[in-house]
Design an enzyme around this catalytic site. Structure first.
Site, PDB file in Angstrom:
ATOM      1  N   ARG A   1      -9.105 -12.475   2.191  1.00 13.52           N
ATOM      2  CA  ARG A   1      -9.843 -13.634   1.668  1.00 13.52           C
ATOM      3  C   ARG A   1      -9.043 -14.931   1.832  1.00 13.52           C
ATOM      4  O   ARG A   1      -9.626 -16.002   1.921  1.00 13.52           O
ATOM      5  CB  ARG A   1     -10.237 -13.376   0.197  1.00 13.52           C
ATOM      6  CG  ARG A   1      -9.070 -13.201  -0.723  1.00 13.52           C
ATOM      7  CD  ARG A   1      -9.456 -12.546  -2.047  1.00 13.52           C
ATOM      8  NE  ARG A   1      -9.694 -11.103  -1.910  1.00 13.52           N
ATOM      9  CZ  ARG A   1     -10.094 -10.321  -2.898  1.00 13.52           C
ATOM     10  NH1 ARG A   1     -10.331 -10.828  -4.095  1.00 13.52           N
ATOM     11  NH2 ARG A   1     -10.266  -9.019  -2.711  1.00 13.52           N
TER      12      ARG A   1
ATOM     13  N   LYS B   1       0.859  -1.190   0.000  1.00 20.78           N
ATOM     14  CA  LYS B   1       0.000   0.000   0.000  1.00 20.78           C
ATOM     15  C   LYS B   1       0.891   1.235   0.000  1.00 20.78           C
ATOM     16  O   LYS B   1       1.962   1.227   0.603  1.00 20.78           O
ATOM     17  CB  LYS B   1      -0.875   0.012   1.255  1.00 20.78           C
ATOM     18  CG  LYS B   1      -1.927  -1.070   1.266  1.00 20.78           C
ATOM     19  CD  LYS B   1      -2.826  -0.948   2.477  1.00 20.78           C
ATOM     20  CE  LYS B   1      -3.814  -2.099   2.553  1.00 20.78           C
ATOM     21  NZ  LYS B   1      -4.815  -2.118   1.473  1.00 20.78           N
TER      22      LYS B   1
HETATM   23  N1  BES Z   1      -7.742  -4.326   4.202  1.00 22.47           N
HETATM   24  C1  BES Z   1      -7.926  -4.039   2.834  1.00 22.47           C
HETATM   25  C2  BES Z   1      -9.293  -3.421   2.537  1.00 22.47           C
HETATM   26  C3  BES Z   1      -9.552  -2.066   3.133  1.00 22.47           C
HETATM   27  C4  BES Z   1      -9.307  -0.931   2.412  1.00 22.47           C
HETATM   28  C5  BES Z   1     -10.117  -1.946   4.372  1.00 22.47           C
HETATM   29  C6  BES Z   1      -9.592   0.298   2.953  1.00 22.47           C
HETATM   30  C7  BES Z   1     -10.400  -0.725   4.914  1.00 22.47           C
HETATM   31  C8  BES Z   1     -10.152   0.407   4.208  1.00 22.47           C
HETATM   32  C9  BES Z   1      -7.801  -5.312   2.002  1.00 22.47           C
HETATM   33  O1  BES Z   1      -6.957  -6.271   2.479  1.00 22.47           O
HETATM   34  C10 BES Z   1      -7.285  -4.882   0.654  1.00 22.47           C
HETATM   35  O2  BES Z   1      -6.227  -4.345   0.613  1.00 22.47           O
HETATM   36  N2  BES Z   1      -8.062  -5.138  -0.377  1.00 22.47           N
HETATM   37  C11 BES Z   1      -7.687  -4.762  -1.696  1.00 22.47           C
HETATM   38  C12 BES Z   1      -8.122  -5.876  -2.621  1.00 22.47           C
HETATM   39  C13 BES Z   1      -7.600  -5.740  -4.023  1.00 22.47           C
HETATM   40  C14 BES Z   1      -6.103  -5.901  -4.051  1.00 22.47           C
HETATM   41  C15 BES Z   1      -8.260  -6.758  -4.895  1.00 22.47           C
HETATM   42  C16 BES Z   1      -8.379  -3.468  -2.058  1.00 22.47           C
HETATM   43  O3  BES Z   1      -9.520  -3.263  -1.668  1.00 22.47           O
HETATM   44  O4  BES Z   1      -7.764  -2.655  -2.709  1.00 22.47           O
HETATM   45 ZN    ZN Z   2      -4.931  -5.969   1.893  1.00 22.47          ZN
END
Ligand code: BES
Ligand code: ZN
Ligand code: ZN
Length: 480
Positions: free
Chosen positions: A333, A259
């Site tokens: 997931r 991130k």
């Molecule tokens: N923990 C994040 C989702 C999230 C984002 C929670 C913002 C709270 C606030 C999750 O693990 C994630 O990073 N998901 C990705 C999935 C993608 C790579 C398919 C996302 O949402 O960008």
């Molecule tokens: Zn994530």
């Protein structure tokens, strides 16, 4: 802060809140004694508050919003918001003890309880790391009302504490709450209130071949844990358990799909699903709901070292399914897939999982509610109704079967990301792959992490899910 049934006379309290329905109620006989000091009143029209200052006490008359909505969920939410507003005023006036009374018959018992709940929820503080603690003055709210029983007060106190437990866990940084710490917390709580907790360690998780949880954990110096919580009272109405599963990513850096910039702060709260399960257990056990419940919490942080998963890796899940990991940031997931296939052995009546799973869900709901998906149809309307009542609302998002096709991998059974669209639904379909029982999935990425203060919902971890799942479990008992 505790809520009690008032034993003292109203006249002895330093801050008295009189709840009325609307301004016309100001002529109610109960308020006659205060009319003579009207000149000293302070009005906060926006928040429906009129304050009368006397020599040694403050009387606040709070008018609930008069609205045309007939849904009790909205009526109660407006009372909760008023409670949040008056909480600020009580603390501003530095009153430790407040009394709440109904000043008008048109105020329902539900509104009175919701108002009190709003005060208590708004009084939350996370001060552990502040040198100058500036603790709120308010420590006790006493309800004076003949219709309210001590049992109802106990229940409300337990729900508030449960919400605070979830908020505390969410607000705690990973440096002091990693997967092992979370397991320790659960064990401690289980001893304190009385339920069974089994925290599986890394070698037990390896023996179970939980390749999703182990894969996400590969980049971490802290071992994973898999917590199994069980509450099985003798008077349980259900034979097959109600299972709650919570995403316990204690920190989500994204892994090698890292991130960037503003995307990472806040990811200490990526275990909000787990926190909701722990808080819900607290409320269920303390209030002795006659329901056989199981909680499953896969926990790890998602970090980087030279062992960490990289995009292109293929892992084998607990179910035996192989997953091509194309994005290490889609880690929730992977750990939930293992927990959901593990849940099969209990032959559950229903499984509900909660997860801060996708930014895509947050983009749909914002902080206003959670995104709902799943295969269960029997309990879904009840869960949604409980969402409206507690105002931890849910909305069903498009969840057509074709979203599952977007997870097809060229070289493994499935891949861990979908395409450009339906990011929340493809995450849901990924999870569904690991279920064979009635199941509901709550993507709480939006409401779990609050960026701004609201009257009774404060910035930081919201503890969302606790009030909702407690209310649902109560209804579940009635339906079984
Ligand atoms: N923990 C994040 C989702 C999230 C984002 C929670 C913002 C709270 C606030 C999750 O693990 C994630 O990073 N998901 C990705 C999935 C993608 C790579 C398919 C996302 O949402 O960008
Ligand atoms: Zn994530
Ligand atoms: Zn995550």
């Amino acid at each position: 802060m505790t809520i009690t049934l008032a034993v003292t006379e109203v006249s002895k309290a330093s801050f008295i809140t009189i709840l009325i329905k609307n301004q016309a109620d100001l002529s109610h006989e109960m308020l006659q004694p205060y009319q003579k000091i009207l000149s000293q009143k302070l009005e906060d029209k926006d928040n429906g508050i009129t304050i009368f200052y006397e020599a040694d006490r403050i009387i606040a008359v709070v008018a609930l919003k008069v609205n045309t909505h007939i849904e009790t969920g909205i009526v109660h939410e407006e009372a909760r918001v008023r409670g949040g507003n008056i909480c600020k005023r009580i603390n501003y006036e530095k009153s430790a003890h407040a009394v709440v009374v109904r000043g008008s018959d048109s105020v329902s018992k539900g509104e009175l309880l919701a108002f009190t709940e709003g005060i208590a929820l708004a009084n939350y503080q996370f001060l552990k790391y502040k040198s100058d603690k500036k603790q709120n003055a308010l420590t006790n709210v006493a309800l004076m009302d003949a219709e309210i029983s001590p049992a109802e007060i106990d229940e409300l106190n337990n729900i508030i504490t449960a919400n605070q437990i979830a908020r505390d866990l969410g607000n705690e940084p990973v440096v002091s709450l990693n997967a092992v710490d979370l397991g320790d917390f659960i064990v401690k709580m289980s001893h304190e209130i009385g339920f069974k907790a089994d925290i599986l360690n890394k070698s037990q998780i390896e023996a179970l071949r939980m390749g999703g949880l182990l894969g996400v954990n590969a980049g971490s110096s802290v071992p994973p844990t898999f917590s199994i919580l069980e509450y099985k009272p003798d008077n349980a109405k259900n034979v097959k358990p109600l299972i709650f599963v919570g995403k316990g990513v204690t920190y989500d850096t994204g892994g090698y799909s890292i991130k960037t910039g503003p995307g990472m702060p806040g990811m200490k709260m990526d275990m909000s699903g787990a926190a909701a399960v722990v808080g819900t257990f607290y409320a269920i056990v303390k209030n002795k709901l006659p329901v056989y419940c199981i909680g499953l919490i896969p926990a790890t942080d998602n970090r980087i070292n030279s062992n960490a998963l990289v995009p292109d890796d293929i892992i084998t899940m607990h179910s035996g399914a192989t997953v091509e990991v194309l994005n290490t940031d889609a880690e929730g997931r992977l750990i939930l897939g293992d927990a959901l296939s593990y849940a099969k052995k209990f032959q559950p009546e229903l499984v509900i999982d909660l997860a801060t799973l996708t930014g895509a869900a947050a983009a749909i709901t914002g902080a206003l509610g959670g995104a709902l998906m799943g295969t269960d149809t029997k309990y879904r309307p009840t869960l949604m109704a409980c969402g409206n009542e507690t105002y931890e609302r849910l909305w069903e998002i498009p969840y057509w079967r074709e979203y599952a096709d977007m997870l097809k991998s060229d070289i493994a059974d499935l891949k861990n990301i979908g395409g450009a669209v339906g990011g929340s639904a493809t995450a849901g379909k990924f999870l569904e792959h690991f279920t064979d029982y009635p199941w509901l999935h709550l993507d709480i990425a939006g409401p779990a992490i609050l960026k701004d203060d609201e009257p009774y919902k404060l910035k930081g971890a919201s503890g969302v899910g606790v009030r909702l799942l407690y209310a649902f479990t109560k209804k579940f008992a009635e339906l079984n």
